[in-house]
Design a protein around this motif. Sequence first.
Motif, short mmCIF file in Angstrom:
data_model
loop_
_atom_site.label_atom_id
_atom_site.label_comp_id
_atom_site.label_asym_id
_atom_site.label_seq_id
_atom_site.Cartn_x
_atom_site.Cartn_y
_atom_site.Cartn_z
N LYS A 36 62.71 -47.10 -2.53
CA LYS A 36 62.32 -47.51 -3.90
C LYS A 36 62.34 -46.53 -5.21
N TYR A 37 62.53 -45.14 -4.64
CA TYR A 37 62.21 -43.93 -5.41
C TYR A 37 63.61 -43.26 -5.86
N LYS A 38 63.99 -43.46 -7.12
CA LYS A 38 65.25 -43.37 -7.61
C LYS A 38 65.18 -42.55 -8.74
N PRO A 39 64.94 -41.39 -8.75
CA PRO A 39 64.65 -40.27 -9.92
C PRO A 39 66.27 -40.30 -10.77
N LEU B 123 56.35 -45.99 -11.76
CA LEU B 123 57.60 -45.03 -11.21
C LEU B 123 58.44 -44.69 -12.57
N ASN C 128 58.99 -40.84 -13.75
CA ASN C 128 60.45 -40.38 -13.83
C ASN C 128 60.41 -39.90 -15.53
N GLU D 280 54.41 -39.42 -3.78
CA GLU D 280 55.05 -40.39 -4.68
C GLU D 280 55.94 -39.30 -5.56
N ALA E 197 58.66 -37.72 -3.96
CA ALA E 197 59.81 -38.67 -3.85
C ALA E 197 60.68 -38.91 -4.86
N MET E 198 59.82 -38.98 -6.31
CA MET E 198 60.51 -38.68 -7.45
C MET E 198 61.22 -37.37 -8.01
N ARG F 39 61.59 -33.75 -2.85
CA ARG F 39 62.29 -34.96 -2.31
C ARG F 39 62.80 -34.71 -0.93
#
Length: 400
Positions: free
Chosen positions: A215-218, A293, A297, A318, A321-322, A375
Amino acid sequence: MKILILSHRVPFPQNGGYAIVVANTIKGLVNEGHEVSLVALNAKRNSHDSSLPDEDLMGKINYRAYDIDTTVTMVGVAVNLFSKTSFNVDRYFDPGFETLLTRELRNNEYDIIQFEGLFMSLYMPAVRKHSNAKLVYRAHNIENQIWWRLSQQKIDPFKKSYLRMHARRIKNYEQQQLNKFDAITVFTRQDKNTLTDYGIEVPIEIMPVGLRLEKYKPDSRKTEFPSLFFLGSLDWLPNREGVEWFLESFLNDITSGDLPVKLYVAGNDIPERFDDYEALGKIFIQGEVDNALEFVNSKSIMIVPLLSSGGMRVKIVEGMAMQKCIISTSLGAEGINFTNGHDILIANTRDEFYDAIQRCIRDEEFCIRLGKNARLLAEKEHDINVVIKNLVAFYQACCK
Protein backbone atom coordinates in the motif's frame (compact mmCIF):
# COMPACT_ATOMS: atom_id res chain seq x y z
CA MET A 1 -8.22 -21.54 13.54
CA LYS A 2 -11.36 -19.79 14.72
CA ILE A 3 -10.38 -16.41 16.19
CA LEU A 4 -12.40 -13.67 17.90
CA ILE A 5 -10.97 -10.14 18.06
CA LEU A 6 -12.32 -7.83 20.79
CA SER A 7 -11.65 -4.14 20.13
CA HIS A 8 -12.53 -1.01 22.12
CA ARG A 9 -13.05 0.93 18.89
CA VAL A 10 -14.16 0.09 15.38
CA PRO A 11 -10.96 -0.27 13.31
CA PHE A 12 -12.61 1.01 10.13
CA PRO A 13 -11.66 3.35 8.58
CA GLN A 14 -7.96 2.95 9.37
CA ASN A 15 -7.39 6.50 10.56
CA GLY A 16 -5.10 5.89 13.52
CA GLY A 17 -2.40 3.57 14.80
CA TYR A 18 -4.73 1.34 16.82
CA ALA A 19 -7.15 0.93 13.92
CA ILE A 20 -4.33 0.19 11.47
CA VAL A 21 -2.86 -2.54 13.69
CA VAL A 22 -6.20 -4.22 14.41
CA ALA A 23 -7.45 -4.07 10.81
CA ASN A 24 -4.14 -5.33 9.38
CA THR A 25 -4.19 -8.23 11.84
CA ILE A 26 -7.71 -9.20 10.77
CA LYS A 27 -6.84 -8.98 7.07
CA GLY A 28 -3.64 -10.96 7.59
CA LEU A 29 -5.41 -13.73 9.48
CA VAL A 30 -8.14 -13.93 6.83
CA ASN A 31 -5.55 -14.12 4.06
CA GLU A 32 -3.92 -17.03 5.90
CA GLY A 33 -7.23 -18.91 5.81
CA HIS A 34 -8.40 -18.43 9.39
CA GLU A 35 -12.01 -17.74 10.40
CA VAL A 36 -12.14 -14.34 12.09
CA SER A 37 -14.88 -12.57 14.03
CA LEU A 38 -14.71 -8.98 15.25
CA VAL A 39 -16.79 -7.66 18.14
CA ALA A 40 -16.10 -3.97 18.74
CA LEU A 41 -17.22 -1.07 20.84
CA ASN A 42 -18.15 1.93 18.70
CA ALA A 43 -17.35 4.82 21.00
CA LYS A 44 -19.35 7.97 20.35
CA ARG A 45 -16.23 10.10 19.97
CA ASN A 46 -14.73 7.67 17.43
CA SER A 47 -17.88 6.77 15.50
CA HIS A 48 -17.89 7.28 11.74
CA ASP A 49 -20.61 6.97 9.15
CA SER A 50 -18.32 4.56 7.29
CA SER A 51 -17.67 2.30 10.29
CA LEU A 52 -17.89 -0.88 8.21
CA PRO A 53 -15.04 -3.16 7.16
CA ASP A 54 -13.50 -2.74 3.73
CA GLU A 55 -15.68 -4.25 1.03
CA ASP A 56 -13.25 -7.11 0.42
CA LEU A 57 -13.57 -8.08 4.10
CA MET A 58 -17.36 -7.82 4.45
CA GLY A 59 -18.02 -11.35 3.24
CA LYS A 60 -15.01 -12.86 5.01
CA ILE A 61 -15.49 -11.95 8.68
CA ASN A 62 -18.29 -12.01 11.23
CA TYR A 63 -18.70 -8.47 12.50
CA ARG A 64 -20.61 -6.94 15.42
CA ALA A 65 -20.39 -3.35 16.70
CA TYR A 66 -22.00 -1.83 19.77
CA ASP A 67 -22.47 1.92 20.29
CA ILE A 68 -21.14 3.27 23.58
CA ASP A 69 -20.67 6.77 24.96
CA THR A 70 -17.20 7.13 26.52
CA THR A 71 -17.38 10.91 26.89
CA VAL A 72 -15.53 12.19 29.93
CA THR A 73 -17.67 14.52 32.09
CA MET A 74 -16.67 16.70 35.03
CA VAL A 75 -19.19 14.88 37.21
CA GLY A 76 -17.75 11.50 36.20
CA VAL A 77 -14.21 12.64 36.94
CA ALA A 78 -15.27 14.03 40.35
CA VAL A 79 -17.07 10.84 41.33
CA ASN A 80 -14.10 8.76 40.22
CA LEU A 81 -11.85 10.58 42.72
CA PHE A 82 -13.38 8.36 45.39
CA SER A 83 -12.99 5.12 43.41
CA LYS A 84 -10.15 2.61 43.45
CA THR A 85 -10.11 2.32 39.66
CA SER A 86 -9.47 4.83 36.88
CA PHE A 87 -12.26 6.50 34.90
CA ASN A 88 -10.11 6.03 31.81
CA VAL A 89 -10.69 2.27 32.10
CA ASP A 90 -14.14 2.16 33.71
CA ARG A 91 -15.82 4.24 31.00
CA TYR A 92 -15.42 1.36 28.54
CA PHE A 93 -17.64 -1.02 30.51
CA ASP A 94 -21.22 -1.40 29.31
CA PRO A 95 -23.64 -4.11 30.49
CA GLY A 96 -25.35 -4.15 27.09
CA PHE A 97 -22.10 -4.91 25.33
CA GLU A 98 -21.36 -7.65 27.84
CA THR A 99 -24.74 -9.18 27.00
CA LEU A 100 -24.00 -9.00 23.26
CA LEU A 101 -20.60 -10.62 23.84
CA THR A 102 -22.09 -13.37 25.99
CA ARG A 103 -24.60 -14.17 23.25
CA GLU A 104 -21.77 -14.36 20.70
CA LEU A 105 -19.84 -16.81 22.89
CA ARG A 106 -22.86 -19.03 23.52
CA ASN A 107 -23.49 -19.32 19.80
CA ASN A 108 -19.88 -19.85 18.68
CA GLU A 109 -16.81 -21.72 19.84
CA TYR A 110 -13.40 -20.14 19.35
CA ASP A 111 -9.82 -21.34 19.56
CA ILE A 112 -8.40 -17.89 20.36
CA ILE A 113 -9.98 -14.73 21.73
CA GLN A 114 -7.68 -11.71 21.40
CA PHE A 115 -8.24 -8.66 23.62
CA GLU A 116 -6.98 -5.52 21.88
CA GLY A 117 -5.75 -3.43 24.79
CA LEU A 118 -6.51 -2.92 28.46
CA PHE A 119 -10.02 -1.50 28.11
CA MET A 120 -11.38 -4.78 26.73
CA SER A 121 -10.05 -6.71 29.74
CA LEU A 122 -13.13 -5.46 31.64
CA TYR A 123 -15.04 -8.22 29.84
CA MET A 124 -12.65 -11.06 30.66
CA PRO A 125 -14.78 -12.54 33.51
CA ALA A 126 -17.75 -12.91 31.15
CA VAL A 127 -15.54 -14.39 28.42
CA ARG A 128 -14.00 -16.93 30.82
CA LYS A 129 -17.46 -17.93 32.01
CA HIS A 130 -18.83 -18.60 28.54
CA SER A 131 -15.82 -19.78 26.50
CA ASN A 132 -13.04 -22.37 26.68
CA ALA A 133 -10.89 -20.47 24.17
CA LYS A 134 -7.34 -19.38 24.95
CA LEU A 135 -7.34 -15.70 25.87
CA VAL A 136 -4.56 -13.57 24.38
CA TYR A 137 -3.95 -9.98 25.44
CA ARG A 138 -2.27 -7.55 23.06
CA ALA A 139 -0.60 -4.65 24.88
CA HIS A 140 -0.79 -1.68 22.53
CA ASN A 141 0.80 0.33 25.35
CA ILE A 142 1.66 -0.13 29.00
CA GLU A 143 -1.18 2.17 29.97
CA ASN A 144 0.05 3.28 33.38
CA GLN A 145 3.39 4.36 31.89
CA ILE A 146 1.64 6.89 29.67
CA TRP A 147 -0.09 8.52 32.63
CA TRP A 148 3.08 8.48 34.73
CA ARG A 149 5.14 10.05 31.95
CA LEU A 150 2.43 12.67 31.40
CA SER A 151 2.63 13.53 35.10
CA GLN A 152 6.39 14.03 34.79
CA GLN A 153 5.82 16.83 32.26
CA LYS A 154 3.46 18.80 34.51
CA ILE A 155 4.56 21.69 36.68
CA ASP A 156 1.20 22.32 38.34
CA PRO A 157 1.27 20.23 41.56
CA PHE A 158 -2.46 19.38 41.39
CA LYS A 159 -2.25 18.12 37.80
CA LYS A 160 0.93 16.19 38.57
CA SER A 161 -0.70 14.54 41.62
CA TYR A 162 -3.91 13.79 39.72
CA LEU A 163 -2.09 12.09 36.84
CA ARG A 164 0.09 10.10 39.22
CA MET A 165 -3.03 8.89 41.03
CA HIS A 166 -4.45 7.52 37.79
CA ALA A 167 -1.10 5.99 36.89
CA ARG A 168 -1.07 4.09 40.19
CA ARG A 169 -4.67 2.94 39.79
CA ILE A 170 -4.10 1.73 36.23
CA LYS A 171 -0.86 -0.02 37.21
CA ASN A 172 -2.68 -1.90 39.99
CA TYR A 173 -5.39 -2.89 37.54
CA GLU A 174 -2.86 -4.03 34.91
CA GLN A 175 -0.98 -6.15 37.42
CA GLN A 176 -4.20 -7.77 38.62
CA GLN A 177 -5.58 -8.50 35.16
CA LEU A 178 -2.69 -9.56 32.96
CA ASN A 179 -1.76 -12.75 34.79
CA LYS A 180 -5.33 -13.95 34.19
CA PHE A 181 -4.73 -14.23 30.44
CA ASP A 182 -3.24 -17.31 28.80
CA ALA A 183 -0.68 -15.31 26.82
CA ILE A 184 0.35 -11.76 25.97
CA THR A 185 1.81 -10.10 22.88
CA VAL A 186 3.68 -6.79 22.98
CA PHE A 187 5.19 -4.62 20.27
CA THR A 188 8.53 -3.91 21.94
CA ARG A 189 11.20 -5.56 24.09
CA GLN A 190 10.90 -2.62 26.49
CA ASP A 191 7.23 -3.47 27.09
CA LYS A 192 8.05 -7.15 27.60
CA ASN A 193 10.70 -6.25 30.17
CA THR A 194 8.27 -3.95 31.96
CA LEU A 195 5.59 -6.64 32.23
CA THR A 196 8.14 -9.16 33.44
CA ASP A 197 9.24 -6.67 36.12
CA TYR A 198 5.57 -6.37 37.14
CA GLY A 199 5.57 -10.08 37.92
CA ILE A 200 3.58 -11.17 34.87
CA GLU A 201 4.25 -14.91 34.51
CA VAL A 202 2.20 -15.92 31.45
CA PRO A 203 4.04 -16.32 28.10
CA ILE A 204 4.88 -12.95 26.50
CA GLU A 205 5.85 -12.71 22.83
CA ILE A 206 7.16 -9.67 20.92
CA MET A 207 5.18 -9.03 17.73
CA PRO A 208 6.17 -5.77 16.00
CA VAL A 209 3.71 -3.58 14.10
CA GLY A 210 2.98 -5.11 10.70
CA LEU A 211 2.00 -3.17 7.57
CA ARG A 212 0.71 -4.20 4.16
CA LEU A 213 3.75 -2.70 2.50
CA GLU A 214 2.30 -2.90 -1.01
CA LYS A 215 0.00 0.00 0.00
CA TYR A 216 2.93 2.33 0.65
CA LYS A 217 4.16 3.75 -2.66
CA PRO A 218 6.32 6.86 -2.18
CA ASP A 219 6.52 9.28 -5.11
CA SER A 220 9.24 11.90 -4.60
CA ARG A 221 7.93 13.95 -7.56
CA LYS A 222 5.00 15.03 -5.37
CA THR A 223 7.07 15.83 -2.27
CA GLU A 224 7.67 19.38 -1.05
CA PHE A 225 11.23 19.90 0.14
CA PRO A 226 11.94 21.13 2.68
CA SER A 227 8.79 20.69 4.76
CA LEU A 228 8.10 19.46 8.30
CA PHE A 229 4.96 17.58 9.22
CA PHE A 230 3.18 15.86 12.07
CA LEU A 231 0.31 13.42 11.53
CA GLY A 232 -1.59 11.83 14.39
CA SER A 233 -4.73 11.97 16.47
CA LEU A 234 -4.65 14.77 19.01
CA ASP A 235 -7.35 13.23 21.19
CA TRP A 236 -4.48 11.05 22.47
CA LEU A 237 -2.82 13.07 25.23
CA PRO A 238 0.83 12.19 24.45
CA ASN A 239 0.38 13.41 20.86
CA ARG A 240 -1.29 16.64 21.95
CA GLU A 241 1.35 17.30 24.59
CA GLY A 242 4.23 16.62 22.20
CA VAL A 243 2.91 18.75 19.34
CA GLU A 244 2.11 21.61 21.69
CA TRP A 245 5.65 21.47 23.10
CA PHE A 246 7.08 21.52 19.57
CA LEU A 247 4.92 24.46 18.47
CA GLU A 248 5.77 26.45 21.59
CA SER A 249 9.46 25.64 21.17
CA PHE A 250 9.82 26.48 17.47
CA LEU A 251 7.05 28.96 16.68
CA ASN A 252 9.41 31.94 16.56
CA ASP A 253 12.17 30.06 14.70
CA ILE A 254 9.79 29.01 11.91
CA THR A 255 7.90 32.30 11.61
CA SER A 256 10.99 34.52 11.82
CA GLY A 257 12.94 32.52 9.26
CA ASP A 258 15.70 31.12 11.48
CA LEU A 259 14.34 27.75 10.34
CA PRO A 260 13.39 28.37 6.68
CA VAL A 261 10.81 25.59 6.45
CA LYS A 262 7.04 25.18 6.52
CA LEU A 263 5.32 23.11 9.21
CA TYR A 264 2.11 21.15 8.63
CA VAL A 265 0.09 19.63 11.51
CA ALA A 266 -2.65 17.17 10.55
CA GLY A 267 -4.80 14.61 12.33
CA ASN A 268 -8.07 13.96 14.09
CA ASP A 269 -9.53 15.98 16.96
CA ILE A 270 -7.14 18.93 16.89
CA PRO A 271 -8.31 21.38 19.60
CA GLU A 272 -9.53 24.77 18.36
CA ARG A 273 -6.84 26.55 20.38
CA PHE A 274 -4.24 25.10 18.01
CA ASP A 275 -5.55 27.46 15.32
CA ASP A 276 -3.75 30.22 17.21
CA TYR A 277 -0.45 28.70 16.11
CA GLU A 278 -1.20 29.18 12.41
CA ALA A 279 1.13 31.58 10.64
CA LEU A 280 0.46 32.66 7.07
CA GLY A 281 2.71 30.78 4.68
CA LYS A 282 4.67 29.20 7.55
CA ILE A 283 2.59 27.03 9.91
CA PHE A 284 -0.53 25.17 8.74
CA ILE A 285 -2.95 23.50 11.18
CA GLN A 286 -4.83 21.29 8.73
CA GLY A 287 -6.95 18.99 10.88
CA GLU A 288 -8.14 15.70 9.45
CA VAL A 289 -6.90 14.93 5.93
CA ASP A 290 -8.82 12.98 3.30
CA ASN A 291 -5.95 10.67 2.41
CA ALA A 292 -3.25 10.18 5.06
CA LEU A 293 -0.74 8.51 2.75
CA GLU A 294 -1.07 11.24 0.12
CA PHE A 295 -0.47 13.81 2.85
CA VAL A 296 2.62 11.95 4.12
CA ASN A 297 3.96 11.59 0.57
CA SER A 298 3.56 15.32 -0.07
CA LYS A 299 5.88 16.31 2.82
CA SER A 300 9.54 15.48 3.38
CA ILE A 301 10.48 15.48 7.11
CA MET A 302 8.33 13.76 9.74
CA ILE A 303 8.57 15.00 13.34
CA VAL A 304 7.58 12.79 16.28
CA PRO A 305 8.09 14.95 19.40
CA LEU A 306 6.61 12.52 21.92
CA LEU A 307 7.54 13.23 25.53
CA SER A 308 5.35 10.56 27.17
CA SER A 309 4.47 7.38 25.38
CA GLY A 310 4.81 3.61 25.25
CA GLY A 311 4.51 0.74 22.80
CA MET A 312 5.44 1.19 19.14
CA ARG A 313 4.25 4.19 17.17
CA VAL A 314 2.47 3.00 14.05
CA LYS A 315 2.80 6.40 12.37
CA ILE A 316 6.60 6.12 12.53
CA VAL A 317 6.48 2.69 10.88
CA GLU A 318 4.17 4.13 8.21
CA GLY A 319 6.58 7.02 7.72
CA MET A 320 9.42 4.53 7.29
CA ALA A 321 7.38 2.65 4.69
CA MET A 322 6.84 5.94 2.84
CA GLN A 323 10.60 6.65 2.82
CA LYS A 324 10.30 9.67 5.08
CA CYS A 325 13.17 11.37 6.83
CA ILE A 326 12.05 11.04 10.49
CA ILE A 327 13.13 13.08 13.53
CA SER A 328 11.83 11.51 16.74
CA THR A 329 12.43 11.47 20.46
CA SER A 330 13.82 8.23 21.90
CA LEU A 331 10.40 7.54 23.43
CA GLY A 332 8.66 8.08 20.11
CA ALA A 333 10.93 5.57 18.35
CA GLU A 334 10.82 3.06 21.22
CA GLY A 335 10.82 -0.55 20.06
CA ILE A 336 11.94 0.20 16.50
CA ASN A 337 15.24 -1.41 15.59
CA PHE A 338 16.70 1.85 14.26
CA THR A 339 20.25 3.12 13.96
CA ASN A 340 20.42 6.81 14.85
CA GLY A 341 21.58 8.80 11.84
CA HIS A 342 21.09 5.88 9.45
CA ASP A 343 17.32 5.32 9.24
CA ILE A 344 15.97 7.70 11.92
CA LEU A 345 17.30 10.84 13.63
CA ILE A 346 16.87 10.97 17.42
CA ALA A 347 16.36 14.32 19.18
CA ASN A 348 15.34 14.56 22.84
CA THR A 349 15.78 18.27 23.58
CA ARG A 350 14.92 21.53 21.88
CA ASP A 351 18.55 22.05 20.85
CA GLU A 352 18.81 18.53 19.42
CA PHE A 353 15.59 19.02 17.43
CA TYR A 354 16.85 22.38 16.15
CA ASP A 355 20.16 20.89 14.99
CA ALA A 356 18.43 17.90 13.37
CA ILE A 357 15.98 20.14 11.49
CA GLN A 358 18.80 22.41 10.31
CA ARG A 359 20.77 19.42 9.06
CA CYS A 360 17.80 17.99 7.18
CA ILE A 361 16.58 21.16 5.49
CA ARG A 362 20.12 21.97 4.31
CA ASP A 363 20.90 18.52 2.91
CA GLU A 364 18.21 16.98 0.72
CA GLU A 365 20.45 14.07 -0.26
CA PHE A 366 20.87 13.15 3.40
CA CYS A 367 17.08 13.18 3.85
CA ILE A 368 16.57 10.96 0.82
CA ARG A 369 19.22 8.50 2.00
CA LEU A 370 17.70 8.35 5.50
CA GLY A 371 14.26 7.71 4.01
CA LYS A 372 15.45 4.90 1.76
CA ASN A 373 17.18 3.22 4.69
CA ALA A 374 13.99 3.55 6.71
CA ARG A 375 12.00 1.80 3.97
CA LEU A 376 14.50 -1.07 3.94
CA LEU A 377 14.09 -1.41 7.71
CA ALA A 378 10.29 -1.48 7.34
CA GLU A 379 10.55 -4.22 4.71
CA LYS A 380 12.86 -6.26 6.91
CA GLU A 381 10.94 -6.07 10.20
CA HIS A 382 7.38 -4.81 9.62
CA ASP A 383 5.93 -6.88 6.78
CA ILE A 384 2.44 -7.97 7.93
CA ASN A 385 2.81 -11.34 6.17
CA VAL A 386 5.79 -12.24 8.34
CA VAL A 387 4.21 -10.84 11.52
CA ILE A 388 0.99 -12.81 10.99
CA LYS A 389 2.82 -16.10 10.44
CA ASN A 390 4.65 -15.56 13.73
CA LEU A 391 1.40 -14.61 15.48
CA VAL A 392 -0.37 -17.75 14.27
CA ALA A 393 2.56 -19.89 15.43
CA PHE A 394 2.20 -18.26 18.86
CA TYR A 395 -1.54 -18.98 18.87
CA GLN A 396 -0.88 -22.62 18.02
CA ALA A 397 1.66 -22.92 20.83
CA CYS A 398 -0.93 -21.50 23.25
CA CYS A 399 -3.48 -24.11 22.18
CA LYS A 400 -1.22 -27.14 22.77
